[in-house]
Design an enzyme around this catalytic site. Structure first.
Site, PDB file in Angstrom:
ATOM      1  N   CYS A  80       0.840  -1.203   0.000  1.00 14.35           N
ATOM      2  CA  CYS A  80       0.000   0.000   0.000  1.00 14.35           C
ATOM      3  C   CYS A  80       0.874   1.253   0.000  1.00 14.35           C
ATOM      4  O   CYS A  80       1.391   1.672   1.041  1.00 14.35           O
ATOM      5  CB  CYS A  80      -0.917  -0.014   1.231  1.00 14.35           C
ATOM      6  SG  CYS A  80      -1.942   1.470   1.354  1.00 14.35           S
ATOM      7  N   CYS A 104      -0.457   4.162   2.130  1.00 16.80           N
ATOM      8  CA  CYS A 104      -0.235   4.014   3.574  1.00 16.80           C
ATOM      9  C   CYS A 104       1.229   4.263   3.936  1.00 16.80           C
ATOM     10  O   CYS A 104       1.525   4.900   4.943  1.00 16.80           O
ATOM     11  CB  CYS A 104      -0.593   2.596   4.037  1.00 16.80           C
ATOM     12  SG  CYS A 104      -2.072   1.912   3.309  1.00 16.80           S
ATOM     13  N   ASP A 105       2.151   3.728   3.138  1.00 16.09           N
ATOM     14  CA  ASP A 105       3.555   3.671   3.569  1.00 16.09           C
ATOM     15  C   ASP A 105       4.505   4.571   2.785  1.00 16.09           C
ATOM     16  O   ASP A 105       5.648   4.748   3.206  1.00 16.09           O
ATOM     17  CB  ASP A 105       4.053   2.211   3.469  1.00 16.09           C
ATOM     18  CG  ASP A 105       3.233   1.283   4.363  1.00 16.09           C
ATOM     19  OD1 ASP A 105       2.815   1.748   5.435  1.00 16.09           O
ATOM     20  OD2 ASP A 105       3.002   0.124   3.982  1.00 16.09           O
TER      21      ASP A 105
END
Ligand code: NAP
Length: 305
Positions: free
Chosen positions: A133, A136-137
């Protein structure tokens, strides 16, 4: 808890089914194990959803869909359903504590999850540099080189997104042509921070406490090279989130649920919508269409009982 209709999954298909079912005044509950929005909420920018001329954050679109469904009375519960069984009057849904819900009709909108490639280091560095992701990261990889594996819409789109943070993005693709839609490809080709490694496959992720390098192999001549990356993002396709209902409805050899054009599955009273079903095009726009049809079909089924 008894409901006439349970919708399993709160991505665009489930939220749309919930919107339509609520407007039809069906006694419905949507069960979602995490945050509503599904893969859409983990997408940075959505720029192919009709009626939205300017790109919209996937997270924001998810929030809007949820708000709209709730406005019409949809009840959304956080619930981790582990299995489903057929009962005399419909279906029972179980969580770890036992029966959590029962219903007369069910819409499966559980979506799909990223496939893991299983190369050495992938598991070991999960959460420590290996990610599925970018939204997200990605921000953790500011001024660091990263690699993205895959050549589909997700890989190329997220690789472009990662250029915002990373000093360089290596896109590793096993063929000499990308699968991603042309418009996304053009963005990647125009991106100066991106290097595409054609006809190449990842072999191993190497490091100690953090990732130090990614070893890739050329499929043309077998040569091996090591890329000095701190992060590796895998986008090699998706598999259906079918664990709870495997064997209850007919599915294809990859586990995607087979439906007719009314979203009816092989089991009477169970409908499926969105990425979890067999279909040619997995998009937010097609998930939304599936969700509307599934709710309409479920409504007719409930009326027939
Ligand atoms: P995908 O379209 O299945 O692409 C997977 C990619 O991974 C392909 O390029 C494939 O290579 C590669 N791959 C598969 N197995 C591999 C392996 N063992 N080793 C190395 N590479 C491997 O999956 P996706 O990109 O996650 O997309 C899933 C669905 O969501 C698709 O229907 C997609 O269109 C949709 N989607 C749409 C958008 C959008 O419209 N903006 C955004 C994201 C996703 P090959 O090309 O050689 O098969």
């Amino acid at each position: 808890m008894q409901a006439d209709l349970v919708i399993l999954g709160g991505g665009p298909a489930g939220l749309t089914a919930g919107l339509y079912a609520s407007r039809a005044r069906i006694n419905v509950v949507l069960l979602e194990k995490g945050m509503p929005g599904g893969q859409m909420a983990a997408t940075e920018l959505v720029d192919n959803y009709p009626g939205q001329p300017d790109p919209i954050l996937g997270f924001e679109l998810a929030q809007r869909m949820e708000a709209q469904a709730r406005k019409f009375g949809l009840e959304i519960q956080t619930s981790d359903i582990t299995s489903i069984s057929k009962t005399d009057s419909g279906f029972a849904l179980y969580n770890e504590a036992g029966i959590a819900h029962s219903c007369n009709a069910l819409i499966l909108a559980t979506g799909a999850n990223p496939i893991k490639l299983g190369i050495p280091g992938e598991l070991e560095f999960a959460g420590r540099g290996v990610s599925y992701c970018a939204v997200c990261d990605g921000p953790f990889f500011r001024d660091v080189e990263v690699a993205v594996i895959g050549g589909g819409d997700s890989a190329v789109e997220e690789a472009v997104y990662l250029t915002r943070f990373a000093s360089k993005v290596h896109l590793i693709h096993r063929r000499d042509q990308l699968r991603a839609v042309k418009e996304i490809q053009e963005k990647a080709f125009a991106e100066t921070k991106m290097t595409i490694h054609w006809n190449s496959v990842p072999e191993a992720i190497i490091g100690e406490s953090d990732i130090k390098t990614l070893r890739i192999r050329s499929k043309l001549n077998g040569s091996v090279s090591e890329l000095p990356v701190g992060g590796v993002f895998f986008y090699v396709g998706i598999k259906p989130a079918d664990e709870t209902f495997r064997g209850i409805v007919k599915s294809d050899d990859r586990g995607f649920v087979v439906t007719d054009e009314n979203m009816a599955t092989s089991a009477l009273g169970i409908f499926a919508a969105g990425d979890v079903r067999v279909k040619v095009l997995r998009q937010i726009s097609t998930a939304v269409g599936d969700g509307a049809i599934a709710a309409y079909s479920a409504q007719h089924y409930l009326e027939s009982l």
